[in-house]
Motif scaffolding. Structure first.
Motif, PDB file in Angstrom:
ATOM      1  N   GLU A 202      19.000  28.584 -35.581  1.00  0.00           N
ATOM      2  CA  GLU A 202      18.450  29.667 -34.762  1.00  0.00           C
ATOM      3  C   GLU A 202      17.559  29.123 -33.646  1.00  0.00           C
ATOM      4  O   GLU A 202      17.468  29.710 -32.568  1.00  0.00           O
ATOM      5  CB  GLU A 202      17.646  30.632 -35.641  1.00  0.00           C
ATOM      6  CG  GLU A 202      18.474  31.382 -36.673  1.00  0.00           C
ATOM      7  CD  GLU A 202      19.470  32.325 -36.028  1.00  0.00           C
ATOM      8  OE1 GLU A 202      19.070  33.079 -35.122  1.00  0.00           O
ATOM      9  OE2 GLU A 202      20.654  32.290 -36.415  1.00  0.00           O
TER      10      GLU A 202
ATOM     11  N   GLN B   6      18.008  26.271 -32.014  1.00  0.00           N
ATOM     12  CA  GLN B   6      18.870  25.758 -30.956  1.00  0.00           C
ATOM     13  C   GLN B   6      19.458  26.895 -30.129  1.00  0.00           C
ATOM     14  O   GLN B   6      19.603  26.782 -28.908  1.00  0.00           O
ATOM     15  CB  GLN B   6      19.994  24.915 -31.565  1.00  0.00           C
ATOM     16  CG  GLN B   6      20.866  24.232 -30.530  1.00  0.00           C
ATOM     17  CD  GLN B   6      21.726  23.148 -31.145  1.00  0.00           C
ATOM     18  OE1 GLN B   6      21.544  21.972 -30.900  1.00  0.00           O
ATOM     19  NE2 GLN B   6      22.679  23.556 -31.962  1.00  0.00           N
ATOM     20  N   GLU B   7      19.778  28.009 -30.792  1.00  0.00           N
ATOM     21  CA  GLU B   7      20.316  29.156 -30.065  1.00  0.00           C
ATOM     22  C   GLU B   7      19.252  29.806 -29.183  1.00  0.00           C
ATOM     23  O   GLU B   7      19.567  30.375 -28.146  1.00  0.00           O
ATOM     24  CB  GLU B   7      20.869  30.186 -31.052  1.00  0.00           C
ATOM     25  CG  GLU B   7      22.137  29.739 -31.761  1.00  0.00           C
ATOM     26  CD  GLU B   7      22.698  30.822 -32.660  1.00  0.00           C
ATOM     27  OE1 GLU B   7      22.204  31.970 -32.575  1.00  0.00           O
ATOM     28  OE2 GLU B   7      23.615  30.528 -33.437  1.00  0.00           O
TER      29      GLU B   7
END
Length: 476
Positions: free
Chosen positions: A93, A95-96
């Motif tokens: 999450e 990285q997103e």
């Protein structure tokens, strides 16, 4: 014979017709499955059905990572094929949420040199996470990510997000943030739990003697006065006034003492408040921890220090609180807001009256609530609000037992107070997330199967009895 042939031809036509329909239906189902698979794979949609959103980043974390200016690398030490573990999902999450965060999954058995680069075998193992930025490294062990139950038999909370976000703040921090605790007047020292909580927020804790030490730099520090028993000198008061006039911030935690503390109380009055030397008692059972009227569950005010606690339905617990009076005559640039308040059914009594009468029950002439038990003070300068002081009228809320009884809400409120004074807008404590209910996180294929079940199988189950009934009617 002709009749038999006619019936046979009709049967073949019927079979061909229904066979064609079945084939068409099958092709439609296959096409829909393929389309759903492509759609889900493209958008990689995930659902988090846990009550506390274990696999969803909080808005505080999203703000922090969205505003990142530095490149941060998060390395997850996992066995190959374990990329769907709880921690791995949460890390994904991050990285997103930010293009400045890169996540790597590394098997330490296949990359033994990694252990030598970042640490030794004693602090890095499967499940460890490394957060790095420009040579600054923070390592987290598996035990950091969980809070155990009282009997240590099961995991009660997941702390992955709070630990990783704290690590990101640590490796991207610019300069040092110092908390000075005053000494020399019988002050209570911060206990180890409080110190650890502040160190987790990347603060350095030092003692300061206002009589012998020079005043700290105003912008990089907060001065904590915790349960001062004796008055400060005029010289010390002058240092505090100069410190605050330069933008310095105070966290004051008071207690009821008989000593004359005129210079100390003048500092409070200069900031628009004074403490009435009496004890608040609570009649409202919903605002009490138990039968003791002096152990209260106060109402939160509307402020960033307590907003996250209020949203999560946590409650602070205080004891032996004193009423804080907001003075009518104060500087125009002072903005004072209640942080903790007793209910309208509360009342206060003077200590001497309690000693003489040996009774804490409410009497007709007792002042009635609500009373402020904690306030925040800002100064308006050049059109902007600048943090100045947080004042609590009792130190018992920092008692280890009350911290435990409040499910650490008291501890978070204390740390949030320091963060607000430091004007660290993003550093409001992110609480570990309760996992008392089992998490359900669906991957792509699970979503497809559920979609097929909802779109086709469930309607088919409903339609089947009707079809069988119709088929039997046709045979008759």
């Amino acid at each position: 014979m002709k009749e038999v042939k006619k019936i046979t031809d009709q049967s073949r036509k019927r079979n061909l017709k229904y066979g064609s329909l079945s084939l068409a239906f099958l092709l439609v189902v296959i096409a829909i499955v393929i389309i759903l698979n492509l759609f889900v794979a493209k958008f990689d949609q995930k659902f988090d059905f846990t009550n506390t959103k274990v696999f969803t980043l909080s808005k505080e974390t999203k703000t922090i990572v969205t505003d990142l200016k530095d490149e941060v690398t998060i390395i997850v030490l996992e066995k190959a094929g374990s990329e769907r573990s709880t921690n791995a999902r949460i890390v994904g999450e991050y990285q997103e949420a930010s293009s400045n965060i890169t996540v790597q999954f590394i098997d330490p058995e296949l990359n033994p040199n990694l252990l030598q680069e970042y640490g030794d075998d004693s602090n890095l193992t499967f499940g460890s996470i490394i957060v790095e930025n420009g040579g600054k490294v923070k390592t987290l062990s598996p035990i950091d990510f969980v809070t155990l139950s009282k009997d240590q038999s099961k995991v009660k909370e997941i702390a992955t997000e709070s630990k990783i976000t704290s690590a990101i703040l640590s490796v991207t921090a610019k300069g040092e943030k110092v908390i000075y605790t005053t000494v020399g007047h019988g002050e209570e020292a911060l206990n180890e739990e409080l110190k650890q909580a502040l160190e987790n927020e990347n603060y350095i804790i030092e003692e300061i003697n206002l009589l012998t030490d020079t005043a700290p730099a105003a912008k990089e520090s907060v001065v904590v006065i915790n349960s001062l028993k004796k008055d400060i000198s005029e010289e010390e008061a002058a240092k505090l006034k100069e410190y605050m006039s330069s933008g310095g911030k105070l966290l004051v935690i008071d207690d009821l003492y008989d000593a004359d503390r005129k210079n100390y109380e003048n500092i409070l009055k200069l900031n628009g408040v004074q403490i009435q030397r009496s004890i608040v008692f609570e009649n409202d059972m919903t605002h009490r921890l138990n039968s003791d009227k002096y152990v209260m569950i106060p109402e939160f005010g509307k402020h960033r220090i307590v907003d996250s606690l209020q949203e999560s339905n946590y409650k602070a617990i205080v004891a032996y609180g004193q009423p804080i009076e907001i003075l009518h005559v104060k500087k125009d640039n002072l903005l004072i807001s209640p942080l903790l308040s007793s209910s309208k059914d509360s009342y206060s009594k003077l200590p001497d009256d309690i000693k003489v009468k040996r009774d804490i029950n409410q009497e007709a002439d007792d002042p009635i609530g609500p009373f402020h038990l904690g306030v925040v003070i800002s100064k308006k300068e050049k059109g902007e609000e600048q943090p100045a002081m947080v004042l609590y009228s009792n130190s018992f809320f920092l008692n280890e037992n009350l911290i435990k009884s409040s499910n650490k809400a008291n501890l978070d409120m204390f740390v949030n107070s320091v963060n607000w004074l430091q004007d660290a807008k993003e550093q409001i404590v992110i609480r570990p997330k309760d996992i008392s209910s089992s998490p359900i996180v669906m991957n792509n294929y699970q979503q497809i199967l559920i979609s097929i079940a909802v779109i086709f199988f469930i309607p088919l189950l409903i339609a089947t009895p009707g079809f069988l009934y119709w088929y039997r009617r046709q045979k008759k």
